[in-house]
Design a protein around this motif. Structure first.
Motif, PDB file in Angstrom:
ATOM      1  N   LEU A   4       0.830  -1.213   0.000  1.00  0.00           N
ATOM      2  CA  LEU A   4       0.000   0.000   0.000  1.00  0.00           C
ATOM      3  C   LEU A   4       0.862   1.260   0.000  1.00  0.00           C
ATOM      4  O   LEU A   4       0.557   2.237  -0.687  1.00  0.00           O
ATOM      5  N   PHE A   5       1.933   1.227   0.783  1.00  0.00           N
ATOM      6  CA  PHE A   5       2.798   2.406   0.893  1.00  0.00           C
ATOM      7  C   PHE A   5       3.441   2.737  -0.456  1.00  0.00           C
ATOM      8  O   PHE A   5       3.466   3.898  -0.873  1.00  0.00           O
ATOM      9  N   VAL A   6       3.936   1.712  -1.134  1.00  0.00           N
ATOM     10  CA  VAL A   6       4.562   1.927  -2.446  1.00  0.00           C
ATOM     11  C   VAL A   6       3.527   2.427  -3.453  1.00  0.00           C
ATOM     12  O   VAL A   6       3.778   3.380  -4.198  1.00  0.00           O
ATOM     13  N   ARG A   7       2.364   1.805  -3.456  1.00  0.00           N
ATOM     14  CA  ARG A   7       1.311   2.233  -4.379  1.00  0.00           C
ATOM     15  C   ARG A   7       0.821   3.642  -4.051  1.00  0.00           C
ATOM     16  O   ARG A   7       0.530   4.429  -4.945  1.00  0.00           O
ATOM     17  N   GLY A   8       0.756   3.943  -2.752  1.00  0.00           N
ATOM     18  CA  GLY A   8       0.329   5.281  -2.354  1.00  0.00           C
ATOM     19  C   GLY A   8       1.301   6.351  -2.802  1.00  0.00           C
ATOM     20  O   GLY A   8       0.905   7.431  -3.246  1.00  0.00           O
ATOM     21  N   LEU A   9       2.588   6.059  -2.692  1.00  0.00           N
ATOM     22  CA  LEU A   9       3.606   7.019  -3.144  1.00  0.00           C
ATOM     23  C   LEU A   9       3.516   7.253  -4.652  1.00  0.00           C
ATOM     24  O   LEU A   9       3.880   8.323  -5.145  1.00  0.00           O
ATOM     25  N   ASN A  10       3.023   6.244  -5.371  1.00  0.00           N
ATOM     26  CA  ASN A  10       2.855   6.367  -6.813  1.00  0.00           C
ATOM     27  C   ASN A  10       1.510   6.977  -7.201  1.00  0.00           C
ATOM     28  O   ASN A  10       1.175   7.037  -8.397  1.00  0.00           O
ATOM     29  N   GLY A  11       0.745   7.405  -6.201  1.00  0.00           N
ATOM     30  CA  GLY A  11      -0.526   8.080  -6.456  1.00  0.00           C
ATOM     31  C   GLY A  11      -1.610   7.191  -7.026  1.00  0.00           C
ATOM     32  O   GLY A  11      -2.456   7.651  -7.790  1.00  0.00           O
ATOM     33  N   GLN A  12      -1.630   5.922  -6.644  1.00  0.00           N
ATOM     34  CA  GLN A  12      -2.581   4.985  -7.225  1.00  0.00           C
ATOM     35  C   GLN A  12      -3.924   4.940  -6.504  1.00  0.00           C
ATOM     36  O   GLN A  12      -4.815   4.195  -6.924  1.00  0.00           O
ATOM     37  N   PHE A  13      -4.064   5.698  -5.403  1.00  0.00           N
ATOM     38  CA  PHE A  13      -5.320   5.683  -4.656  1.00  0.00           C
ATOM     39  C   PHE A  13      -5.988   7.048  -4.691  1.00  0.00           C
ATOM     40  O   PHE A  13      -5.324   8.087  -4.772  1.00  0.00           O
ATOM     41  N   SER A  14      -7.306   7.035  -4.619  1.00  0.00           N
ATOM     42  CA  SER A  14      -8.090   8.270  -4.571  1.00  0.00           C
ATOM     43  C   SER A  14      -9.315   8.014  -3.711  1.00  0.00           C
ATOM     44  O   SER A  14      -9.528   6.901  -3.223  1.00  0.00           O
ATOM     45  N   ALA A  15     -10.143   9.052  -3.546  1.00  0.00           N
ATOM     46  CA  ALA A  15     -11.347   8.905  -2.735  1.00  0.00           C
ATOM     47  C   ALA A  15     -12.298   7.871  -3.339  1.00  0.00           C
ATOM     48  O   ALA A  15     -13.065   7.223  -2.627  1.00  0.00           O
ATOM     49  N   GLN A  16     -12.252   7.713  -4.660  1.00  0.00           N
ATOM     50  CA  GLN A  16     -13.145   6.781  -5.347  1.00  0.00           C
ATOM     51  C   GLN A  16     -12.517   5.404  -5.554  1.00  0.00           C
ATOM     52  O   GLN A  16     -13.230   4.419  -5.739  1.00  0.00           O
ATOM     53  N   HIS A  17     -11.212   5.318  -5.547  1.00  0.00           N
ATOM     54  CA  HIS A  17     -10.523   4.071  -5.860  1.00  0.00           C
ATOM     55  C   HIS A  17      -9.492   3.739  -4.773  1.00  0.00           C
ATOM     56  O   HIS A  17      -8.340   4.152  -4.866  1.00  0.00           O
ATOM     57  N   HIS A  18      -9.932   3.038  -3.753  1.00  0.00           N
ATOM     58  CA  HIS A  18      -9.004   2.649  -2.681  1.00  0.00           C
ATOM     59  C   HIS A  18      -9.467   1.370  -1.972  1.00  0.00           C
ATOM     60  O   HIS A  18      -9.305   1.214  -0.769  1.00  0.00           O
ATOM     61  N   SER A  19     -10.017   0.446  -2.734  1.00  0.00           N
ATOM     62  CA  SER A  19     -10.507  -0.800  -2.137  1.00  0.00           C
ATOM     63  C   SER A  19      -9.398  -1.576  -1.436  1.00  0.00           C
ATOM     64  O   SER A  19      -9.634  -2.210  -0.407  1.00  0.00           O
ATOM     65  N   ALA A  20      -8.180  -1.536  -1.997  1.00  0.00           N
ATOM     66  CA  ALA A  20      -7.062  -2.251  -1.378  1.00  0.00           C
ATOM     67  C   ALA A  20      -6.766  -1.694   0.012  1.00  0.00           C
ATOM     68  O   ALA A  20      -6.441  -2.443   0.941  1.00  0.00           O
ATOM     69  N   VAL A  21      -6.873  -0.383   0.162  1.00  0.00           N
ATOM     70  CA  VAL A  21      -6.651   0.244   1.470  1.00  0.00           C
ATOM     71  C   VAL A  21      -7.705  -0.243   2.463  1.00  0.00           C
ATOM     72  O   VAL A  21      -7.391  -0.586   3.608  1.00  0.00           O
ATOM     73  N   GLU A  22      -8.957  -0.273   2.029  1.00  0.00           N
ATOM     74  CA  GLU A  22     -10.030  -0.733   2.903  1.00  0.00           C
ATOM     75  C   GLU A  22      -9.803  -2.186   3.320  1.00  0.00           C
ATOM     76  O   GLU A  22     -10.020  -2.554   4.477  1.00  0.00           O
ATOM     77  N   ALA A  23      -9.359  -3.017   2.384  1.00  0.00           N
ATOM     78  CA  ALA A  23      -9.147  -4.440   2.680  1.00  0.00           C
ATOM     79  C   ALA A  23      -8.061  -4.624   3.736  1.00  0.00           C
ATOM     80  O   ALA A  23      -8.251  -5.348   4.730  1.00  0.00           O
ATOM     81  N   VAL A  24      -6.910  -3.972   3.552  1.00  0.00           N
ATOM     82  CA  VAL A  24      -5.829  -4.084   4.529  1.00  0.00           C
ATOM     83  C   VAL A  24      -6.233  -3.456   5.854  1.00  0.00           C
ATOM     84  O   VAL A  24      -5.856  -3.944   6.934  1.00  0.00           O
ATOM     85  N   HIS A  25      -7.019  -2.402   5.792  1.00  0.00           N
ATOM     86  CA  HIS A  25      -7.531  -1.724   6.988  1.00  0.00           C
ATOM     87  C   HIS A  25      -8.311  -2.696   7.867  1.00  0.00           C
ATOM     88  O   HIS A  25      -8.074  -2.802   9.077  1.00  0.00           O
ATOM     89  N   TYR A  26      -9.247  -3.441   7.267  1.00  0.00           N
ATOM     90  CA  TYR A  26     -10.032  -4.405   8.040  1.00  0.00           C
ATOM     91  C   TYR A  26      -9.155  -5.534   8.564  1.00  0.00           C
ATOM     92  O   TYR A  26      -9.324  -5.993   9.699  1.00  0.00           O
ATOM     93  N   TYR A  27      -8.226  -5.999   7.756  1.00  0.00           N
ATOM     94  CA  TYR A  27      -7.334  -7.080   8.172  1.00  0.00           C
ATOM     95  C   TYR A  27      -6.470  -6.651   9.352  1.00  0.00           C
ATOM     96  O   TYR A  27      -6.284  -7.421  10.305  1.00  0.00           O
TER      97      TYR A  27
END
Length: 213
Positions: free
Chosen positions: A171-194
């Motif tokens: 997530l950190f590497v992808r975040g630094l590459n700007g791959q997440f937004s308010a509309q597209h961040h399902s991976a963040v939510e998944a790791v968040h719950y885990y």
């Protein structure tokens, strides 16, 4: 404008998170995985309490070095420090997820970075505790049923934390590459719950093994 044209311009396309009907497949997958792991850890806790109810004395005498008291400030033990680190990491993970939900990429990256660091610290502290138990107290997985249960339960949890740390690093590497937004961040939510699941399991382990004994 036709529905096809709207989709081509992005107005009719479903969003990766929050804008479409039903649960995102990534979130559904992690929820099913967490459900299976809940049953797995429930079996481990069941085995622990079954042994506790049938084997006397339990924990066996001479294992008082496993507890929440110790030589740290205020008489706290290493297990308390480990717990504090993981609980704080759960809050930083929650903060990171809340930031990306409103489109704050910098906030996400900062929160994920701190959570990743705390996760690594947790693993280092638990490895240090294992070293003390094995080399100083001569307590290993072969030290009777109590040693087997202790290292099996905490070891499997440690393996789950390692998996979470790997997920956070991605997530950190992808975040630094700007791959997440308010509309597209399902991976963040998944790791968040885990990560919250990992935290809750550790609290249950801490109370069972170190506090209640």
């Amino acid at each position: 404008m036709s529905a096809t044209q709207q989709t081509a311009h992005g107005h009719g396309a479903p969003e990766a998170h929050g804008g479409k009907q039903g649960m995102d497949m990534a979130l559904m997958g992690i929820m099913l995985f967490i459900a299976s792991e809940v049953m797995f850890f429930a079996a481990l806790f069941g085995a622990y309490f079954n042994v506790k109810a049938t084997v006397k004395p339990f924990p066996p005498e001479g294992t008082e070095f496993i507890g929440w008291q110790g030589d740290f400030p205020f008489g706290l033990g290493l297990s308390v420090l480990i717990t504090i680190v993981l609980v704080i990491s759960s809050f930083t993970m929650q903060w990171a997820t809340m930031r990306i939900r409103v489109g704050d990429r910098k906030g996400l990256n900062f929160g994920i970075g701190i959570t990743l660091l705390l996760g690594i610290i947790f693993l280092g502290l638990q490895a240090y505790e294992y070293n003390l138990l094995i080399n100083h107290d001569d307590f290993t997985i072969s030290s009777g049923v109590y040693g087997t249960l202790f290292f099996t339960m905490t070891g499997f949890h440690m393996a789950h934390v390692i998996g979470g740390v790997i997920g956070l690093a991605v997530l950190f590497v992808r975040g630094l590459n700007g791959q997440f937004s308010a509309q597209h961040h399902s991976a963040v939510e998944a790791v968040h719950y885990y990560w919250h699941f990992v935290d809750i399991v550790w609290i249950a382990l801490f109370l069972t093994i170190y506090v209640l004994r």
